[in-house]
Design an enzyme around this catalytic site. Structure first.
Site, short mmCIF file in Angstrom:
data_model
loop_
_atom_site.label_atom_id
_atom_site.label_comp_id
_atom_site.label_asym_id
_atom_site.label_seq_id
_atom_site.Cartn_x
_atom_site.Cartn_y
_atom_site.Cartn_z
CE LYS A 1 11.50 -46.46 39.17
NZ LYS A 1 10.24 -45.38 38.15
CB SER B 1 1.57 -54.60 38.14
OG SER B 1 2.83 -54.35 37.69
CB THR B 2 0.37 -59.29 41.42
OG1 THR B 2 0.18 -58.59 42.17
CG2 THR B 2 0.51 -60.64 41.26
N GLY C 1 5.89 -56.93 41.18
CA GLY C 1 6.08 -57.81 42.61
C GLY C 1 7.18 -58.91 42.48
CD GLU D 1 0.85 -52.75 51.46
OE1 GLU D 1 0.81 -53.50 50.71
OE2 GLU D 1 2.23 -52.74 52.90
CB CYS E 1 -4.15 -51.11 45.27
SG CYS E 1 -3.95 -49.81 46.85
CD GLU F 1 -4.72 -54.34 40.63
OE1 GLU F 1 -3.51 -54.76 39.56
OE2 GLU F 1 -4.94 -53.80 41.36
P1 NAD Z 1 3.95 -50.65 37.71
O1 NAD Z 1 3.98 -52.26 39.00
O2 NAD Z 1 4.12 -51.47 36.40
O3 NAD Z 1 4.49 -50.37 37.92
C1 NAD Z 1 5.18 -49.68 39.83
C2 NAD Z 1 6.49 -49.09 40.02
O4 NAD Z 1 7.46 -50.14 39.42
C3 NAD Z 1 6.74 -47.69 38.58
O5 NAD Z 1 7.45 -46.78 39.11
C4 NAD Z 1 7.88 -48.30 37.60
O6 NAD Z 1 8.68 -47.81 36.85
C5 NAD Z 1 8.24 -49.66 38.38
N1 NAD Z 1 9.13 -51.22 37.53
C6 NAD Z 1 7.80 -51.51 36.63
N2 NAD Z 1 8.99 -52.52 36.98
C7 NAD Z 1 10.05 -52.84 37.06
C8 NAD Z 1 11.36 -53.48 37.39
N3 NAD Z 1 10.86 -54.37 36.10
N4 NAD Z 1 11.58 -53.63 38.55
C9 NAD Z 1 11.42 -52.11 39.09
N5 NAD Z 1 10.62 -51.30 39.55
C10 NAD Z 1 9.96 -51.55 38.31
O7 NAD Z 1 2.12 -50.19 38.02
P2 NAD Z 1 1.34 -49.52 38.06
O8 NAD Z 1 0.63 -49.34 36.76
O9 NAD Z 1 2.43 -48.35 38.42
O10 NAD Z 1 0.75 -49.08 38.93
C11 NAD Z 1 -0.55 -49.44 38.45
C12 NAD Z 1 -0.27 -50.52 40.01
O11 NAD Z 1 0.19 -50.74 41.51
C13 NAD Z 1 -1.79 -52.30 40.51
O12 NAD Z 1 -1.29 -53.41 39.75
C14 NAD Z 1 -1.93 -51.08 41.32
O13 NAD Z 1 -3.17 -52.38 42.90
C15 NAD Z 1 -0.96 -51.17 42.67
N6 NAD Z 1 -0.73 -50.63 43.80
C16 NAD Z 1 -0.47 -51.39 44.82
C17 NAD Z 1 -1.34 -50.87 46.60
C18 NAD Z 1 -0.82 -51.16 47.65
O14 NAD Z 1 -1.14 -50.40 48.81
N7 NAD Z 1 -0.91 -52.40 47.32
C19 NAD Z 1 -1.43 -49.40 45.96
C20 NAD Z 1 -1.45 -48.70 45.57
C21 NAD Z 1 -1.30 -49.68 43.45
#
Ligand code: NAD
Length: 502
Positions: free
Chosen positions: A200, A254-255, A258, A275, A309, A406
């Site tokens: 997804k 995002s944390t 996660g 991640e 990230c 962040e």
């Molecule tokens: P996000 O957590 O809002 O969304 C990421 C994904 O999760 C999207 O596909 C979203 O649709 C999905 N999602 C959201 N809520 C969900 C739920 N309740 N259940 C299942 N899926 C859900 O993050 P973002 O704003 O898209 O990305 C930015 C974040 O990602 C930052 O915190 C960044 O640090 C992190 N990131 C981490 C890494 C790493 O390797 N550690 C790499 C890239 C980005």
């Protein structure tokens, strides 16, 4: 000092990109493009212009059921896991070759969808996505168990060995900052291990994932092995995470999300890798090559508009060189002046969305309110897209939100330090632990800091370098598990022990 200017218009899209953007919204399930069970759509924007350019399916509960059922039967009948590893490897390499053949189109789509400069996507995102698949394809034929001599039982009467088996159906949820690279980083180890999957993409950036589906079909994967669903996280994503027929969830994002995913996957005891976010330090020691370090610190935070990230968002420069490092970053900043993603001169594009722009500008405003001073940037240039100028904040303290949280934008907070132990302690004063950059010419200093800093990756005289053969992941609240390298395929495997009475 500000750098406000009006942003030029986004150049015209190519014919190939317009074709992808104009296609009928559909989902890739069981090897076919299929209609959703309902009419709900998600708008896709070009962040360089702020305009809606496409629509994709907002996957329904029924769509999720269909995709999971396809992945489940493709796993259970062994059409992929029982295929000779040499064949699995061949099909994966074919996919990598197809991505290579379509690299220019994919780079443009990524630029249009995410806002990153096409030139950057061409040299970073697309080649990195391809190498993730090539590297993991090589593991398909090299996954072996072991024989172990019994310890507490007599060896002549007992024979024990282990086999590695694919974990099963995987749900893989990725963010919007490196859409195709994150997608390939996820699917590659799952496929090499013999798993089937549902990917997804983020709702903001679905375009390259949809093109990936075309190439998956062309590469010759059996139906149902790779399924790609567009949809919102709180609906489709959540249903996937909780689904009882799913064995593993791999998430990058995002944390906060996660943590929710970890809780929601627990009832069915799914295997899980996360991640997550970061607030990575960049440490410049007094003996460093200051010019190089300042340039490196600038790209550590301004690359991908800081939406990385491992962005070097907390700069620690030794008191004796603090002013020179800041001056070096300010001198480098104009190179990162934001431009539309398809502008050939662009080094930095817009942020991905209006929401992200508000978030980043909100942090800058909070920093100023709390007493931070703006060394450079701090504003958003006039234009229709979601642009923020490269920003350096000084006079900050560890309690400020700009230092603790962040931001995920081109904003760095700069702090002084006096000695190694002090800076190691300050660098570790965060809930995160994803990466850290250390700039020094002294090998002993480098090793001492590499040992003291609690982070998944330490870079010496560079920042954010990744390689498919080297594990990547977070300490503390930056995640669980590792991607890439041998460690990256482990989470996609179960270990079965066989004990035979002879
Ligand atoms: P996000 O957590 O809002 O969304 C990421 C994904 O999760 C999207 O596909 C979203 O649709 C999905 N999602 C959201 N809520 C969900 C739920 N309740 N259940 C299942 N899926 C859900 O993050 P973002 O704003 O898209 O990305 C930015 C974040 O990602 C930052 O915190 C960044 O640090 C992190 N990131 C981490 C890494 C790493 O390797 N550690 C790499 C890239 C980005």
């Amino acid at each position: 000092m500000t750098q406000s200017a009006t942003i030029p218009a986004q150049p015209a899209y190519s014919e190939a990109a317009r074709k992808v953007i104009g296609r009928k919204p559909q989902l890739f399930i069981n090897g076919d493009w299929v209609d959703s069970s309902h009419d709900a759509l998600i708008e896709v924007e070009d962040p360089s212009s702020g305009k809606v350019i496409a629509h994709v399916v907002d996957a329904s509960g029924k769509d999720v059921e269909r995709a999971v059922a396809a992945a489940r039967s493709a796993f259970d009948d062994g059409r992929w896991s029982n295929m000779p590893p040499m064949e699995r490897e061949r099909i994966m390499i074919r996919l990598a070759d197809l991505l290579h053949d379509h690299a220019d189109e994919l780079a443009e789509l990524e630029a249009i969808d995410n806002g990153k400069p096409k030139g950057i996507a061409t040299v970073v995102d697309i080649p990195a996505a391809i190498s993730e698949i090539r590297y993991m394809a090589g593991w398909a034929g090299k996954l072996t168990g072991e024989t172990a001599a019994p310890y507490a039982m007599p060896g002549e009467q007992v024979f024990g060995y282990t086999v590695r088996e694919p974990v099963g159906v995987c749900v893989q949820i990725v963010p919007w900052n490196f859409p195709l690279l994150m997608a390939c980083q996820k699917i590659a180890p799952a496929l090499a291990a013999g798993c089937t999957l549902i990917l997804k993409p983020a709702e903001q950036t679905p375009l390259t994932a949809l093109r990936l589906a075309d190439l998956v079909a062309e590469a010759g994967f059996p139906a149902g092995v790779v399924n790609i669903l567009t949809g919102y996280g709180e609906t489709a994503g959540d249903l996937l995470v909780r689904h009882p027929d799913v064995d593993k969830v791999a998430f990058t994002g995002s944390t906060d999300v996660g943590k929710a995913i970890r809780r929601n996957a627990t009832d069915t005891m799914k295997r899980i890798t996360l991640e997550l976010g970061g607030k990575s330090p960049v440490i410049v020691m007094p003996d460093a090559d200051v010019k190089q370090a300042a340039k490196g610190a600038a790209s550590a935070i301004f690359f991908n508009s800081g939406q990385v990230c491992v962005a070097g968002s907390r700069l620690f420069a030794h008191r004796s060189i603090f002013d020179s490092v800041l001056e070096g970053i300010s001198t480098a900043a104009p190179r990162w002046t934001p431009r539309p993603a398809l502008d050939p001169a662009a080094q930095m594009g817009p942020l991905v969305s209006a929401e992200q722009l508000d978030r980043v500008m909100g942090y800058i405003a909070a920093g100023k309110r709390d007493g931070a001073s703006v060394v450079t940037g701090g504003d958003s240039p006039a234009g229709d897209g979601y642009f923020v100028n490269p920003t350096v904040l000084a006079d900050v303290n560890p309690q400020m939100s700009v230092v603790r949280e962040e931001i995920f934008g081109p904003v760095v907070v700069a702090q002084r330090f006096d000695d190694l132990d002090e800076v190691a302690k300050a660098a570790n004063d965060t809930a995160y632990g994803l990466g850290a950059g250390v700039w020094t010419r002294d090998l002993s200093t480098m090793h001492k800091l590499a040992s003291k800093i609690k982070a998944g990756t330490i870079w010496g005289n560079c920042h954010a370098a990744i390689d498919p053969a080297l594990p990547f992941g977070g300490y503390k609240q930056s995640g669980i598990g590792r991607e890439q390298g041998r460690q990256g395929i482990e989470p996609y495997l179960e270990t079965k022990t066989v004990i035979l009475q002879l």
